[in-house]
Design an enzyme around this catalytic site. Structure first.
Site, PDB file in Angstrom:
ATOM      1  N   TRP A  86       0.841  -1.203   0.000  1.00  0.00           N
ATOM      2  CA  TRP A  86       0.000   0.000   0.000  1.00  0.00           C
ATOM      3  C   TRP A  86       0.880   1.259   0.000  1.00  0.00           C
ATOM      4  O   TRP A  86       1.749   1.417   0.856  1.00  0.00           O
ATOM      5  CB  TRP A  86      -0.899   0.029   1.215  1.00  0.00           C
ATOM      6  CG  TRP A  86      -2.120  -0.844   1.216  1.00  0.00           C
ATOM      7  CD1 TRP A  86      -3.010  -0.944   2.249  1.00  0.00           C
ATOM      8  CD2 TRP A  86      -2.627  -1.717   0.197  1.00  0.00           C
ATOM      9  NE1 TRP A  86      -4.032  -1.812   1.915  1.00  0.00           N
ATOM     10  CE2 TRP A  86      -3.821  -2.303   0.660  1.00  0.00           C
ATOM     11  CE3 TRP A  86      -2.197  -2.077  -1.088  1.00  0.00           C
ATOM     12  CZ2 TRP A  86      -4.585  -3.204  -0.095  1.00  0.00           C
ATOM     13  CZ3 TRP A  86      -2.946  -2.986  -1.840  1.00  0.00           C
ATOM     14  CH2 TRP A  86      -4.120  -3.526  -1.337  1.00  0.00           C
ATOM     15  N   ASN A 199      -6.383   0.654  -5.185  1.00  0.00           N
ATOM     16  CA  ASN A 199      -6.731  -0.728  -4.903  1.00  0.00           C
ATOM     17  C   ASN A 199      -8.222  -0.930  -5.133  1.00  0.00           C
ATOM     18  O   ASN A 199      -9.043  -0.359  -4.419  1.00  0.00           O
ATOM     19  CB  ASN A 199      -6.395  -1.087  -3.445  1.00  0.00           C
ATOM     20  CG  ASN A 199      -6.875  -2.490  -3.094  1.00  0.00           C
ATOM     21  OD1 ASN A 199      -6.635  -3.427  -3.855  1.00  0.00           O
ATOM     22  ND2 ASN A 199      -7.565  -2.636  -1.971  1.00  0.00           N
ATOM     23  N   GLU A 200      -8.531  -1.703  -6.171  1.00  0.00           N
ATOM     24  CA  GLU A 200      -9.903  -2.120  -6.468  1.00  0.00           C
ATOM     25  C   GLU A 200     -10.886  -0.956  -6.646  1.00  0.00           C
ATOM     26  O   GLU A 200     -11.959  -0.938  -6.019  1.00  0.00           O
ATOM     27  CB  GLU A 200     -10.391  -3.113  -5.403  1.00  0.00           C
ATOM     28  CG  GLU A 200      -9.483  -4.327  -5.309  1.00  0.00           C
ATOM     29  CD  GLU A 200      -9.998  -5.452  -4.419  1.00  0.00           C
ATOM     30  OE1 GLU A 200     -10.808  -5.179  -3.521  1.00  0.00           O
ATOM     31  OE2 GLU A 200      -9.588  -6.607  -4.649  1.00  0.00           O
ATOM     32  N   GLU A 307      -4.207 -10.380  -7.347  1.00  0.00           N
ATOM     33  CA  GLU A 307      -4.604 -10.851  -6.008  1.00  0.00           C
ATOM     34  C   GLU A 307      -5.411 -12.113  -6.217  1.00  0.00           C
ATOM     35  O   GLU A 307      -6.277 -12.145  -7.097  1.00  0.00           O
ATOM     36  CB  GLU A 307      -5.565  -9.868  -5.310  1.00  0.00           C
ATOM     37  CG  GLU A 307      -5.009  -8.601  -4.780  1.00  0.00           C
ATOM     38  CD  GLU A 307      -6.069  -7.822  -3.953  1.00  0.00           C
ATOM     39  OE1 GLU A 307      -7.172  -8.342  -3.690  1.00  0.00           O
ATOM     40  OE2 GLU A 307      -5.774  -6.670  -3.593  1.00  0.00           O
ATOM     41  N   TRP A 338      -2.437 -13.491  -2.476  1.00  0.00           N
ATOM     42  CA  TRP A 338      -2.856 -12.757  -1.283  1.00  0.00           C
ATOM     43  C   TRP A 338      -3.034 -13.783  -0.196  1.00  0.00           C
ATOM     44  O   TRP A 338      -3.847 -14.680  -0.355  1.00  0.00           O
ATOM     45  CB  TRP A 338      -4.178 -12.028  -1.532  1.00  0.00           C
ATOM     46  CG  TRP A 338      -4.569 -11.165  -0.385  1.00  0.00           C
ATOM     47  CD1 TRP A 338      -5.104 -11.585   0.813  1.00  0.00           C
ATOM     48  CD2 TRP A 338      -4.451  -9.737  -0.288  1.00  0.00           C
ATOM     49  NE1 TRP A 338      -5.329 -10.509   1.637  1.00  0.00           N
ATOM     50  CE2 TRP A 338      -4.938  -9.371   0.982  1.00  0.00           C
ATOM     51  CE3 TRP A 338      -3.986  -8.744  -1.153  1.00  0.00           C
ATOM     52  CZ2 TRP A 338      -4.981  -8.048   1.420  1.00  0.00           C
ATOM     53  CZ3 TRP A 338      -4.037  -7.439  -0.715  1.00  0.00           C
ATOM     54  CH2 TRP A 338      -4.524  -7.093   0.559  1.00  0.00           C
TER      55      TRP A 338
END
Ligand SMILES: *[C@@H]1O[C@H](CO)[C@@H](O)[C@H](O)[C@H]1NC(C)=O
Ligand SMILES: *[C@@H]1O[C@H](CO)[C@@H](O)[C@H](O)[C@H]1NC(C)=O
Length: 380
Positions: A86, A199-200, A307, A338
């Site tokens: 992150w 992220n997503e 992921e 993940w």
């Protein structure tokens, strides 16, 4: 992956005196040393190769350099090449002293990007260690989910919500300021594999134009700051047709993987695989992999399974068929499980039910064996 739990360990991490921080690497510009797309694959360290990688969202929030070193060393020993971490950690109020955060969006105050020892200097250590061990990093700039701030944290500050954040001028201006601060910091480092928009990202119930336009203009902006590193979206790979109309094929999250992959300033595609969260059978994973490979083939770009996880009784039984599909049946350039887990100075790293710990019996078939065959996979 939405992380609702597993943060307690991090919360418990004590502030450890930060010793002399390594300077961020400032090597002379060298195009050859930067990862880049070559057809459907990537050139990494001047070699076109397939790869296996993993995710450790938490590594830039650790305060003990030795833990970061240990993880990087184990990744290298395991022949994993790419690590996703992150690159955001947004807060709306200041955390306890010693808790790492990267950006403070405190209502009533000017937004503040934390370049201090409990801020981006922690990410500096990750980049520095990655250089040392030859690991390449994917760095997303915001979370769709509330963990570590994300779109919700911007919302608390700018009054935006999960869907109008993408088109809010003040929120986007701050998001770009944050991007600029991070990109500038590591622009010259060949440890950066790719910058990632988020992220997503999702825009539930929206026209796919919203995410498409945002992805296009944001990726163009990043390229204007740094033309040498790759840029990717970080989406889950949602499709807008097929699959008997099941959830992942409905486009209901406002994301059209194929359309977005056509954006010139996105160098490769990402997709995620969470069958249990999406009410799909685990066996469906192999179909999802092949479908994204086909789209990559059609558009002539690399696609990575960025992921994947499962919370079944036996990770090996569930995931090996997926890994066999990646390896035998596709040109998926790399897969990143993940989530990587290890035994750190203050105990085990987070386990949300998907973790595979370094050195455990399941680590061999799922990581050691698969990573070895991926790096050795013939490129033609
Ligand atoms: C966000 O706010 C807009 C109004 O500006 C509204 O139309 C939209 O439905 C809201 N989205 C969510 C997810 O609440
Ligand atoms: C898990 O599945 C693998 C592969 O099918 C099998 O070899 C292994 O024995 C299983 N482990 C357990 C604990 O059942």
């Amino acid at each position: 992956m939405k992380l609702q739990t597993a943060l307690s360990i991090l919360a418990a991490i004590q502030a450890v005196a930060v010793s002399a921080l390594p300077a961020v690497e400032k090597r002379a510009p060298n195009h050859a040393a930067f990862s880049r797309p070559v057809g459907r694959l990537f050139e990494i360290d001047e070699k076109v190769q397939y790869f296996m990688g993993t995710n450790t969202y938490w590594i830039g929030f650790l305060t003990n350099d030795n833990d970061i070193d240990l993880v990087m060393k184990h990744l290298k020993q395991s022949k994993m090449k790419v690590l996703r971490v992150w690159g955001f950690n947004d807060v709306n109020s200041l955390p306890e002293p010693g808790t790492v955060y990267y950006q403070a969006l405190i209502p009533g105050q000017e937004p503040y990007i934390n370049l201090g020892p409990d801020g981006l200097q922690r990410l500096d250590v990750v980049v520095h260690k990655a250089v040392h061990y030859g690991i390449k990093l994917i760095i997303p700039f915001i979370n769709n989910w509330g963990d570590y701030g994300g779109i919700q944290a911007y919302g608390n500050y700018f009054g935006t919500n999960a869907t109008n954040w993408y088109t809010s001028a003040p929120a986007q201006a701050q998001y770009r300021k944050y991007i600029k601060a991070v990109v500038r910091r590591y622009k010259h480092s060949n440890a950066i594999f790719a910058w990632e928009l988020g992220n997503e990202p999702r825009c539930k119930g929206c026209s796919t134009d919203i995410i498409y336009n945002w992805a296009k203009s944001t990726s163009e902006y990043i390229k204007s700051l740094d033309s040498r590193h790759m840029v990717t979206l970080g989406d889950e790979g949602w499709l807008v047709s097929g699959g008997d109309g099941a959830y992942p094929y409905q486009g209901g999250e406002g994301v059209d993987f194929e359309r977005n992959l056509g954006i010139e300033t996105l160098d490769f595609g990402t997709f995620h695989q969470w069958p249990h969260a999406w009410s799909m059978p685990y066996e469906w994973g192999s179909q999802w992999i092949k479908e994204h490979d086909e789209i990559g083939k059609k558009l002539g770009k690399p696609v990575i399974l960025e992921e994947y996880g499962d919370i079944s009784d036996n990770h090996t039984a569930t995931r090996l068929p997926w890994l066999d599909t990646v390896y035998y049946d596709t040109k998926i350039a790399g897969d990143m499980y993940w989530q990587y887990a290890d035994f750190l100075s203050d105990g085990p790293s987070p386990d949300d039910g998907n973790a595979v710990y370094y050195g455990t019996p399941e680590y061999k078939p799922l990581v050691i064996d698969h990573a070895a065959r991926m790096v050795a996979k013939p490129v033609v």
